[in-house]
Design a protein around this motif. Structure first.
Motif, PDB file in Angstrom:
ATOM      1  N   LEU A 118       0.811  -1.217   0.000  1.00  0.00           N
ATOM      2  CA  LEU A 118       0.000   0.000   0.000  1.00  0.00           C
ATOM      3  C   LEU A 118       0.841   1.262   0.000  1.00  0.00           C
ATOM      4  CD1 LEU A 118      -2.820  -1.029   2.470  1.00  0.00           C
ATOM      5  CD2 LEU A 118      -2.932  -0.934  -0.020  1.00  0.00           C
ATOM      6  N   ALA A 119       2.075   1.168   0.491  1.00  0.00           N
ATOM      7  CA  ALA A 119       2.925   2.345   0.572  1.00  0.00           C
ATOM      8  C   ALA A 119       3.769   2.541  -0.677  1.00  0.00           C
ATOM      9  CB  ALA A 119       3.847   2.228   1.787  1.00  0.00           C
ATOM     10  N   ALA A 120       3.463   1.808  -1.755  1.00  0.00           N
ATOM     11  CA  ALA A 120       4.227   1.955  -2.988  1.00  0.00           C
ATOM     12  C   ALA A 120       4.112   3.387  -3.501  1.00  0.00           C
ATOM     13  CB  ALA A 120       3.693   0.970  -4.030  1.00  0.00           C
ATOM     14  N   ASP A 141      -7.873  -0.456   1.174  1.00  0.00           N
ATOM     15  CA  ASP A 141      -8.274  -1.811   0.806  1.00  0.00           C
ATOM     16  C   ASP A 141      -9.751  -2.002   1.098  1.00  0.00           C
ATOM     17  OD1 ASP A 141      -8.526  -2.202   3.534  1.00  0.00           O
ATOM     18  OD2 ASP A 141      -6.742  -3.458   3.730  1.00  0.00           O
ATOM     19  N   LYS A 142     -10.225  -3.231   0.955  1.00  0.00           N
ATOM     20  CA  LYS A 142     -11.657  -3.496   1.110  1.00  0.00           C
ATOM     21  C   LYS A 142     -12.159  -3.203   2.514  1.00  0.00           C
ATOM     22  CE  LYS A 142     -10.951  -8.437   2.016  1.00  0.00           C
ATOM     23  NZ  LYS A 142     -11.347  -8.382   3.423  1.00  0.00           N
ATOM     24  N   ASP A 143     -11.228  -3.215   3.515  1.00  0.00           N
ATOM     25  CA  ASP A 143     -11.605  -2.887   4.896  1.00  0.00           C
ATOM     26  C   ASP A 143     -11.445  -1.406   5.207  1.00  0.00           C
ATOM     27  OD1 ASP A 143     -12.193  -5.558   5.535  1.00  0.00           O
ATOM     28  OD2 ASP A 143     -10.076  -5.977   5.898  1.00  0.00           O
ATOM     29  N   VAL A 175      -8.593   0.251   5.051  1.00  0.00           N
ATOM     30  CA  VAL A 175      -7.261   0.566   5.549  1.00  0.00           C
ATOM     31  C   VAL A 175      -6.383   1.045   4.403  1.00  0.00           C
ATOM     32  CG1 VAL A 175      -5.183  -0.316   6.659  1.00  0.00           C
ATOM     33  CG2 VAL A 175      -7.434  -1.048   7.461  1.00  0.00           C
ATOM     34  N   ALA A 176      -5.921   2.282   4.503  1.00  0.00           N
ATOM     35  CA  ALA A 176      -5.034   2.838   3.488  1.00  0.00           C
ATOM     36  C   ALA A 176      -3.574   2.539   3.793  1.00  0.00           C
ATOM     37  CB  ALA A 176      -5.244   4.346   3.391  1.00  0.00           C
ATOM     38  N   MET A 177      -3.227   2.444   5.061  1.00  0.00           N
ATOM     39  CA  MET A 177      -1.827   2.199   5.419  1.00  0.00           C
ATOM     40  C   MET A 177      -1.742   1.772   6.872  1.00  0.00           C
ATOM     41  SD  MET A 177       1.458   4.802   5.271  1.00  0.00           S
ATOM     42  CE  MET A 177       1.608   4.692   3.502  1.00  0.00           C
ATOM     43  N   ARG A 178      -0.847   0.836   7.154  1.00  0.00           N
ATOM     44  CA  ARG A 178      -0.472   0.491   8.521  1.00  0.00           C
ATOM     45  C   ARG A 178       0.989   0.853   8.721  1.00  0.00           C
ATOM     46  NH1 ARG A 178      -4.091  -3.878   7.628  1.00  0.00           N
ATOM     47  NH2 ARG A 178      -5.693  -3.986   9.263  1.00  0.00           N
ATOM     48  N   LEU A 179       1.303   1.329   9.922  1.00  0.00           N
ATOM     49  CA  LEU A 179       2.679   1.694  10.234  1.00  0.00           C
ATOM     50  C   LEU A 179       2.861   1.669  11.746  1.00  0.00           C
ATOM     51  CD1 LEU A 179       2.208   4.838  11.275  1.00  0.00           C
ATOM     52  CD2 LEU A 179       2.215   5.298   8.841  1.00  0.00           C
ATOM     53  N   ILE A 180       4.075   1.888  12.187  1.00  0.00           N
ATOM     54  CA  ILE A 180       4.383   1.984  13.611  1.00  0.00           C
ATOM     55  C   ILE A 180       4.533   3.460  13.958  1.00  0.00           C
ATOM     56  CG2 ILE A 180       6.137   1.495  15.363  1.00  0.00           C
ATOM     57  CD1 ILE A 180       6.560  -1.197  13.944  1.00  0.00           C
ATOM     58  N   TYR A 181       3.950   3.835  15.066  1.00  0.00           N
ATOM     59  CA  TYR A 181       3.901   5.250  15.463  1.00  0.00           C
ATOM     60  C   TYR A 181       4.455   5.409  16.864  1.00  0.00           C
ATOM     61  CZ  TYR A 181       1.669   9.526  17.255  1.00  0.00           C
ATOM     62  OH  TYR A 181       1.428  10.735  17.851  1.00  0.00           O
ATOM     63  N   SER A 182       5.298   6.409  17.035  1.00  0.00           N
ATOM     64  CA  SER A 182       5.865   6.687  18.351  1.00  0.00           C
ATOM     65  C   SER A 182       6.078   8.180  18.513  1.00  0.00           C
ATOM     66  CB  SER A 182       7.204   5.951  18.525  1.00  0.00           C
ATOM     67  OG  SER A 182       7.696   6.120  19.847  1.00  0.00           O
ATOM     68  N   THR A 183       6.148   8.615  19.768  1.00  0.00           N
ATOM     69  CA  THR A 183       6.366  10.025  20.079  1.00  0.00           C
ATOM     70  C   THR A 183       7.557  10.179  21.021  1.00  0.00           C
ATOM     71  OG1 THR A 183       4.781   9.851  21.905  1.00  0.00           O
ATOM     72  CG2 THR A 183       3.948  10.676  19.796  1.00  0.00           C
ATOM     73  N   LEU A 214      -0.406   1.648  14.063  1.00  0.00           N
ATOM     74  CA  LEU A 214      -1.374   2.661  13.610  1.00  0.00           C
ATOM     75  C   LEU A 214      -1.907   2.279  12.238  1.00  0.00           C
ATOM     76  CD1 LEU A 214      -0.933   6.511  13.812  1.00  0.00           C
ATOM     77  CD2 LEU A 214      -1.549   5.445  11.640  1.00  0.00           C
ATOM     78  N   ALA A 215      -3.214   2.425  12.065  1.00  0.00           N
ATOM     79  CA  ALA A 215      -3.847   2.228  10.759  1.00  0.00           C
ATOM     80  C   ALA A 215      -4.590   3.503  10.375  1.00  0.00           C
ATOM     81  CB  ALA A 215      -4.809   1.042  10.795  1.00  0.00           C
ATOM     82  N   PHE A 216      -4.334   3.985   9.152  1.00  0.00           N
ATOM     83  CA  PHE A 216      -5.174   5.028   8.575  1.00  0.00           C
ATOM     84  C   PHE A 216      -6.340   4.317   7.885  1.00  0.00           C
ATOM     85  CE2 PHE A 216      -1.115   7.435   8.623  1.00  0.00           C
ATOM     86  CZ  PHE A 216      -1.558   8.579   9.271  1.00  0.00           C
ATOM     87  N   ARG A 217      -7.551   4.562   8.380  1.00  0.00           N
ATOM     88  CA  ARG A 217      -8.715   3.824   7.894  1.00  0.00           C
ATOM     89  C   ARG A 217      -9.763   4.809   7.374  1.00  0.00           C
ATOM     90  NH1 ARG A 217     -10.563  -1.336   8.913  1.00  0.00           N
ATOM     91  NH2 ARG A 217      -9.022  -1.616  10.584  1.00  0.00           N
ATOM     92  N   GLN A 218     -10.220   4.608   6.110  1.00  0.00           N
ATOM     93  CA  GLN A 218     -11.293   5.428   5.563  1.00  0.00           C
ATOM     94  C   GLN A 218     -12.636   4.921   6.065  1.00  0.00           C
ATOM     95  OE1 GLN A 218     -11.675   5.484   1.296  1.00  0.00           O
ATOM     96  NE2 GLN A 218     -13.174   7.155   1.306  1.00  0.00           N
TER      97      GLN A 218
END
Length: 821
Positions: free
Chosen positions: A16-18, A61-63, A65-73, A97-101
């Motif tokens: 998805l991150a292509a 994707d069909k669920d 989800v546009a992208m999954r990644l690891i998130y930290s602060t 973290l998931a960016f989900r539409q």
């Protein structure tokens, strides 16, 4: 072939991150480019005028989800308060973290990878994921939907959330500091002020595997508390720069390692519903870096990607060289495990961002008062793979060490470069500290038993080993040099693929105990002391009391540099007077102590064994010797020197380091004796320790009994009540007994024994002449008066801090990887 869940998520993220069609600047909106020749992980546009940070996400994707990644602060700027631990370089929780539409919006969802079906098919994995809650933490409108289905969103308001939990830190209750509710240290009512918070478009940096960006966050309160008021120019308003890292999911290939409780470390818990009925559902994965040999079949090989740590460029010399050397000791352990040039420590390249997730960091930070150092990990929550290590070292610890060393060997040794030069000894301590904290980020937990086995690990808390040469304290062997034998064995386990026989041999050779069974002063493990030394804790206490006597007898103006205020003697005297405080705790763990292991069935060390009666009685005798009046008497020739006045602006560090005076600068030797007595007696009489004495004596009448323990204690203090010093020691001891009897965690047997002993003491004193004996007798024999005595004892006398902050834990263990020295 069914792939594990973590592999499937990683592959999906890569797909998805292509790269998609490049963005074009529009007016004040500019493209944020990756370094030359590289492709950005996520296409980003920055709108400097409107404060927007625009991400282009792949087609969902069909669920949804546009992208999954690891998130930290992490904090780019700190508060400067040791107790609140809001330090530059402190990290927050790591999330999947998931960016989900969802309809016309995009949400940020923190997923829940702990609950999984790692060997199940896609349907089972989806079912497990649906059974456990996630956290939808933010939602925004879609700015644009591109022709290829990609989505453009503005994440500026997501970046100004209090993701690091700053509000909670600023509003900590007084109880979390070990203080009463009336204390003014903790603040109240802090909240994030949206009008004074914003994302910083100018801070955005993009790389092939990560996106880095800052936000300004401001917190306001009308009741800020002493810590904030002491530091911040306008205490009602506190501002931080908070850093956010968005990290590509690691590529497949990392092999998770099951956590072994016998050797320990830091771990990621898994609840795996695809486990067979014969297997546990809950297990831990050991956190570790990905370290792969070029030739995996070779006993010794170079690695594909070495582990590199970088030292903060703000670290001054000679501290810089010392930390580089000490943190670099781990290279010997990796080499011994067969990894050639697999680990090194370097200075951070000029211009590099220490918060960039690509750099493992050792940060050198300043605070208003001395405090803990700590090591943290950003780890993949699916596998335990460490992505970044982040160490925080506080600058004032070295200066406190120098204070102690000056008190021991004299300020005249400063700058000589010899083995007793306080600066050189402090640098040796920093070498140890650098190795210790980096060890945490590599995946290694504390081993608080290592000090009893010839300094077997840098993961213990080392006190200075103080010798006596010609009757004077000597620091020539204060700290060990180099990595320990336990450390070499644990690197082999965590990174080298130690087989079952090698692990069994490590367990046979070494003692190991971590925080839960060592950090508190009342724990049962007999070898689990902090800041203790020596193969035998009792022998070392007896020896250290001799060292303490020599140090006190030799203490005076020589502890000061020429021209230094004499008032500084009062601060420098405290750690010398309390030199034995941690060895008392180590010896007390023999009393009611129980030798146990983090055992596994079939490992051969399954049964816990009580400490022998002889050792318990020897420990009791050694502890009682610490409250003998001869050990508690401040030399009379020191009293005039310790009463010199201080002038100038108040220094909070000085104020918390000294004993309470008898008014103004007047030093009170009875307060010094009271503090030392309180430490020894409270340590001995912890309710859990007394309960263990009762249990052991029930099983074996030859062991130390509670009656024997209390008889020995009372006999010791009542034998020397002929002067004010002896009476102060006795009063503190008896009042502490009354307080322990009323504690809710005291068992009925312990409370009854204490109550009976106090009644006997009251009756004994009633037959003695003198105001002191008669007054105390009335308090002990009257129920209400005894309750008041217990309340007084509960407040006690203020004990100056020994560990970096104080006797209580001033850190939230759930938010930091480790609490350290």
């Amino acid at each position: 072939m069914t792939r594990p869940l973590y592999w499937r998520l990683g592959a999906l993220s890569l797909l998805l991150a292509a790269p998609i069609a490049p963005l074009h600047a529009d007016g004040d909106v500019r493209n944020v480019s990756a370094p030359a020749g590289e492709t950005a992980f996520i296409p980003v546009q920055a709108d400097d005028q409107k404060g927007r940070i625009l991400l282009t996400l792949p087609r969902p994707d069909k669920d949804g989800v546009a992208m999954r990644l690891i998130y930290s602060t992490a904090l780019r700027t700190g508060l400067g308060s040791a107790p609140l631990t809001l330090d530059r370089g402190r990290t927050g929780n790591t999330q999947l973290l998931a960016f989900r539409q969802i309809g016309g919006k995009v949400a940020v969802e923190f997923e829940n990878p702990r609950f999984r079906a790692s060997q199940g098919d896609a349907a089972q994995q989806d079912a497990v994921a649906s059974d456990f809650g996630t956290s939808l933490v933010w939602m925004t409108d879609i700015v644009e939907t591109r022709g290829d289905g990609s989505l453009v969103i503005d994440i500026a308001s997501f970046l100004t959330r209090d993701a690091l939990g700053i509000t909670g830190s600023l509003n900590q209750s007084s109880a979390s500091f070990g203080l009463d509710a009336a204390s003014s240290i903790a603040g109240k009512g802090f909240k994030l002020d949206d009008k004074l918070s914003l994302a910083d478009p100018a801070s955005v940096r993009v790389f092939p595997d990560n996106l880095e960006v800052d936000a300004v966050q401001t917190f306001v309160s009308k009741t800020p508390g002493a810590e904030v008021s002491n530091i911040v120019p306008e205490p009602d308003t506190v501002t931080f720069r908070v850093h956010h890292s968005f990290i590509r999911l690691p590529e497949p290939g990392f092999v998770p390692l099951r956590f072994d409780p016998r050797i320990g470390g830091f771990s990621t818990q898994v609840v795996d519903y695809s486990a067979s009925l014969a297997e546990p559902v809950v297990y831990d994965l050991a956190n570790r870096f990905r370290l792969e040999k070029v030739d995996p079949d070779a006993a010794r090989s170079r690695v594909k990607k070495p582990i590199v740590f970088y030292l903060d460029r703000n670290t001054p010399e000679p501290i810089r060289s010392a930390v580089l050397e000490g943190a670099g000791w781990w290279s010997d352990a990796f080499d011994a495990a067969g990894f050639i040039d697999a680990y090194r420590v370097e200075m951070l390249p000029e211009g590099a961002d220490p918060l960039d997730v690509r750099y493992n960091m050792i940060n050198w930070v300043d605070r208003a008062t001395r405090g803990w150092a700590y090591g943290q990990q950003i780890a993949d929550p699916r596998t335990g793979e460490i992505i970044k290590g982040m160490v925080v070292l506080g600058s004032l610890r070295a200066r406190q060490d120098i204070q102690i060393f000056q008190g021991l060997v004299g300020a005249g040794q400063m700058g000589t470069g010899g083995p007793n030069d306080p600066v050189e000894v402090a640098l040796d301590r920093l070498r140890q500290l650098g190795a210790h904290e980096v060890g945490h980020t590599l995946g290694f937990a504390h081993n608080f038993a290592a000090s009893t086995q010839d300094r077997a690990s840098v993961m213990d808390y080392p006190p200075p080993r103080i010798g006596l040469v010609d009757g004077r304290p000597d620091l020539s062997d204060a700290y060990a040099k180099g990595i320990g034998s336990w450390d070499i064995a644990t690197v082999q386990y965590l990174y080298g693929g130690a087989d079952t026989a090698e692990v069994a041999e490590t367990v046979r050779r070494f003692r190991y105990v971590q925080d839960d069974n060592a950090r508190a002063a009342d724990t049962a493990y007999p070898w689990g002391g902090l800041w203790d030394d020596g193969a035998d804790p009792v022998d070392e206490l007896n020896r250290l009391m001799q060292v303490r006597k020599a140090a006190i007898d030799g203490f005076g103006l020589d502890a000061l540099s020429p021209g230094e205020p004499v008032a500084n003697l009062r601060r420098r005297f405290v750690p010398i007077w309390l030199l034995h405080r941690y060895q008392v705790i180590a010896a007390a763990k023999q009393v009611g102590g129980l030798q146990f292991e983090y055992a596994i069935n079939g490992g051969g060390r399954e049964e816990a064994v009580p400490v022998s009666p002889a050792r318990q009685r020897a420990a009791l005798e050694a502890i009682l010797a610490t409250i003998n009046p001869d050990a508690m008497r401040v030399p009379s020739d020191l009293l005039p020197l310790l009463s010199a006045a201080q002038n100038g602006t108040s220094d909070r560090q000085y104020d918390v380091e000294v004993f309470v005076t008898a008014g103004g600068p007047v030093f009170d030797p009875l307060v010094a004796a009271d503090v030392s007595t309180q430490l020894s007696v409270q340590t001995l009489l912890f309710p859990h320790r007394l309960a263990r004495i009762v249990i052991q004596h029930q099983n074996d009448p030859s062991t130390l009994s509670l009656d024997e323990t209390l008889d020995a204690l009372v006999s010791t203090v009542l034998a020397s009540t002929g002067d004010d010093l002896g009476r102060r020691i006795a009063l503190r001891t008896i009042a502490t007994m009354a307080q322990i009897a009323e504690r809710p965690d005291a068992t009925p047997e312990v409370s009854a024994a204490l109550d009976q002993k106090l009644t006997e003491v009251g009756e004994t004193l009633s037959r003695q002449k003198g105001d002191w004996a008669q007054s105390l007798s009335r308090k002990l024999l009257d129920t209400e008066a005894r309750m008041q005595l217990a309340k007084t004892a509960r407040r006690g006398v203020r004990v100056p801090p020994g560990s970096p902050i104080g006797e209580e834990s001033w850190m939230d263990l759930s938010t930091l990887l480790s609490v350290d020295e």
